[in-house]
Design an enzyme around this catalytic site. Sequence first.
Site, PDB file in Angstrom:
ATOM      1  N   GLY A  54       0.875  -1.171   0.000  1.00  0.00           N
ATOM      2  CA  GLY A  54       0.000   0.000   0.000  1.00  0.00           C
ATOM      3  C   GLY A  54       0.910   1.217   0.000  1.00  0.00           C
ATOM      4  O   GLY A  54       1.889   1.269  -0.732  1.00  0.00           O
ATOM      5  N   GLU A  55       0.614   2.162   0.857  1.00  0.00           N
ATOM      6  CA  GLU A  55       1.438   3.369   0.954  1.00  0.00           C
ATOM      7  C   GLU A  55       1.986   3.426   2.386  1.00  0.00           C
ATOM      8  O   GLU A  55       1.228   3.599   3.342  1.00  0.00           O
ATOM      9  CB  GLU A  55       0.560   4.588   0.616  1.00  0.00           C
ATOM     10  CG  GLU A  55       1.297   5.883   0.585  1.00  0.00           C
ATOM     11  CD  GLU A  55       2.447   5.892  -0.419  1.00  0.00           C
ATOM     12  OE1 GLU A  55       2.284   5.369  -1.537  1.00  0.00           O
ATOM     13  OE2 GLU A  55       3.525   6.394  -0.060  1.00  0.00           O
ATOM     14  N   SER A  56       3.297   3.279   2.512  1.00  0.00           N
ATOM     15  CA  SER A  56       3.875   3.092   3.840  1.00  0.00           C
ATOM     16  C   SER A  56       3.678   4.308   4.758  1.00  0.00           C
ATOM     17  O   SER A  56       3.509   4.147   5.973  1.00  0.00           O
ATOM     18  CB  SER A  56       5.353   2.735   3.729  1.00  0.00           C
ATOM     19  OG  SER A  56       6.031   3.660   2.919  1.00  0.00           O
ATOM     20  N   CYS A  86       6.204  -5.468   0.744  1.00  0.00           N
ATOM     21  CA  CYS A  86       6.345  -4.165   0.093  1.00  0.00           C
ATOM     22  C   CYS A  86       6.199  -3.018   1.100  1.00  0.00           C
ATOM     23  O   CYS A  86       7.063  -2.838   1.939  1.00  0.00           O
ATOM     24  CB  CYS A  86       5.394  -4.056  -1.089  1.00  0.00           C
ATOM     25  SG  CYS A  86       5.952  -2.831  -2.273  1.00  0.00           S
ATOM     26  N   ARG A 113      12.679   3.630  -0.269  1.00  0.00           N
ATOM     27  CA  ARG A 113      11.360   3.515  -0.900  1.00  0.00           C
ATOM     28  C   ARG A 113      11.432   3.789  -2.400  1.00  0.00           C
ATOM     29  O   ARG A 113      12.206   4.628  -2.853  1.00  0.00           O
ATOM     30  CB  ARG A 113      10.385   4.518  -0.279  1.00  0.00           C
ATOM     31  CG  ARG A 113      10.173   4.322   1.210  1.00  0.00           C
ATOM     32  CD  ARG A 113       9.212   5.367   1.763  1.00  0.00           C
ATOM     33  NE  ARG A 113       7.941   5.309   1.073  1.00  0.00           N
ATOM     34  CZ  ARG A 113       7.177   6.366   0.822  1.00  0.00           C
ATOM     35  NH1 ARG A 113       7.562   7.567   1.194  1.00  0.00           N
ATOM     36  NH2 ARG A 113       6.041   6.224   0.179  1.00  0.00           N
ATOM     37  N   ILE A 141       6.072  -3.867  -7.420  1.00  0.00           N
ATOM     38  CA  ILE A 141       5.314  -2.648  -7.752  1.00  0.00           C
ATOM     39  C   ILE A 141       5.862  -1.494  -6.918  1.00  0.00           C
ATOM     40  O   ILE A 141       5.688  -1.459  -5.700  1.00  0.00           O
ATOM     41  CB  ILE A 141       3.802  -2.819  -7.468  1.00  0.00           C
ATOM     42  CG1 ILE A 141       3.243  -4.027  -8.235  1.00  0.00           C
ATOM     43  CG2 ILE A 141       3.042  -1.552  -7.835  1.00  0.00           C
ATOM     44  CD1 ILE A 141       1.832  -4.420  -7.809  1.00  0.00           C
ATOM     45  N   ARG A 142       6.542  -0.575  -7.569  1.00  0.00           N
ATOM     46  CA  ARG A 142       7.173   0.558  -6.866  1.00  0.00           C
ATOM     47  C   ARG A 142       7.846   0.044  -5.581  1.00  0.00           C
ATOM     48  O   ARG A 142       7.641   0.546  -4.478  1.00  0.00           O
ATOM     49  CB  ARG A 142       6.141   1.649  -6.545  1.00  0.00           C
ATOM     50  CG  ARG A 142       5.486   2.192  -7.797  1.00  0.00           C
ATOM     51  CD  ARG A 142       4.518   3.310  -7.499  1.00  0.00           C
ATOM     52  NE  ARG A 142       5.213   4.467  -6.959  1.00  0.00           N
ATOM     53  CZ  ARG A 142       4.842   5.123  -5.857  1.00  0.00           C
ATOM     54  NH1 ARG A 142       3.791   4.749  -5.177  1.00  0.00           N
ATOM     55  NH2 ARG A 142       5.524   6.157  -5.451  1.00  0.00           N
ATOM     56  N   HIS A 177       5.263  -8.685  -4.114  1.00  0.00           N
ATOM     57  CA  HIS A 177       3.878  -8.949  -3.691  1.00  0.00           C
ATOM     58  C   HIS A 177       3.507 -10.413  -3.919  1.00  0.00           C
ATOM     59  O   HIS A 177       2.921 -10.734  -4.953  1.00  0.00           O
ATOM     60  CB  HIS A 177       2.922  -8.074  -4.508  1.00  0.00           C
ATOM     61  CG  HIS A 177       2.921  -6.643  -4.122  1.00  0.00           C
ATOM     62  ND1 HIS A 177       2.004  -6.100  -3.256  1.00  0.00           N
ATOM     63  CD2 HIS A 177       3.749  -5.637  -4.464  1.00  0.00           C
ATOM     64  CE1 HIS A 177       2.255  -4.820  -3.085  1.00  0.00           C
ATOM     65  NE2 HIS A 177       3.306  -4.501  -3.809  1.00  0.00           N
ATOM     66  N   GLU A 179       1.142 -12.079  -2.787  1.00  0.00           N
ATOM     67  CA  GLU A 179      -0.312 -12.323  -2.782  1.00  0.00           C
ATOM     68  C   GLU A 179      -0.923 -12.112  -4.168  1.00  0.00           C
ATOM     69  O   GLU A 179      -2.071 -12.463  -4.387  1.00  0.00           O
ATOM     70  CB  GLU A 179      -0.993 -11.397  -1.758  1.00  0.00           C
ATOM     71  CG  GLU A 179      -1.151  -9.944  -2.161  1.00  0.00           C
ATOM     72  CD  GLU A 179       0.154  -9.135  -2.136  1.00  0.00           C
ATOM     73  OE1 GLU A 179       1.230  -9.730  -1.891  1.00  0.00           O
ATOM     74  OE2 GLU A 179       0.084  -7.928  -2.396  1.00  0.00           O
TER      75      GLU A 179
HETATM   76  N1  GLN Z   1       5.863   2.695  -2.881  1.00  0.00           N
HETATM   77  C1  GLN Z   1       5.096   2.295  -1.748  1.00  0.00           C
HETATM   78  C2  GLN Z   1       5.633   2.915  -0.470  1.00  0.00           C
HETATM   79  O1  GLN Z   1       6.681   3.454  -0.467  1.00  0.00           O
HETATM   80  C3  GLN Z   1       5.088   0.784  -1.614  1.00  0.00           C
HETATM   81  C4  GLN Z   1       4.475   0.178  -2.842  1.00  0.00           C
HETATM   82  C5  GLN Z   1       3.748  -1.092  -2.597  1.00  0.00           C
HETATM   83  O2  GLN Z   1       3.434  -1.481  -1.462  1.00  0.00           O
HETATM   84  N2  GLN Z   1       3.459  -1.740  -3.695  1.00  0.00           N
HETATM   85  O3  GLN Z   1       5.006   2.850   0.526  1.00  0.00           O
END
Ligand code: GLN
EC number: 4.3.3.6
Length: 197
Positions: A54-56, A86, A113, A141-142, A177, A179
């Site tokens: 998600g977004e940390s 992630c 990140r 993913i990112r 990821h 999952e």
């Molecule tokens: N880029 C997100 C972060 O820094 C992490 C990306 C993800 O969980 N797929 O939180």
Amino acid sequence: MTLRAGVLAVQGDVSEHGAAIERAAAAHDQTAEVVEIRESGLVPDCDVLLLPGGESTTISRLIHREGIADEIEAHVEAGKPVLATCAGLIVSATDAQDDRVDTLNVIDVSVERNAFGRQKDSFEAPLDVEGLDDPFPAVFIRAPVIDYVGPDVEVLATWDDRPVAVRDGPVVGTSFHPELTEDPRIHDLAFFDSVES
Ligand code: GLN
């Protein structure tokens, strides 16, 4: 036995992780009861925990605000398993190199990140993982780069010469990821290697 699996559900791909835990449990002739964690008071009753992507920055803020962060730390201190993926890995790290992320310090790594895949934000790679016979289809993913690993941390997989899956005691962290594929082997590795039946 029925495994009580808490999935942190303040943000991120919660249902996919629930399905992955259920698949991994079924492979061991067990069942998993998935508990979505949005408030304090639920973590203490869980056998295992899952911290999704998600977004940390958001996840970190919410778990501290809701009083969930202390409960996750106590869960780890009690030696109970956690899989952090992630953004979950970023939140679990000792150092996220970002003041907006107040980390849990349950995996002794430093992460940068969004540092993987400069040209492409997302990619899939066949990953050799310690303990698995065949490569795991890892979706990034990112994804964060792990750029320091503490002395007690075991590196389970590397990509591009960088650690992307690690184990620190009862906690497994991945940059990718697991999952998002049908393959339950990372959940299996994180939970059924260490959960007593
Ligand atoms: N880029 C997100 C972060 O820094 C992490 C990306 C993800 O969980 N797929 O939180």
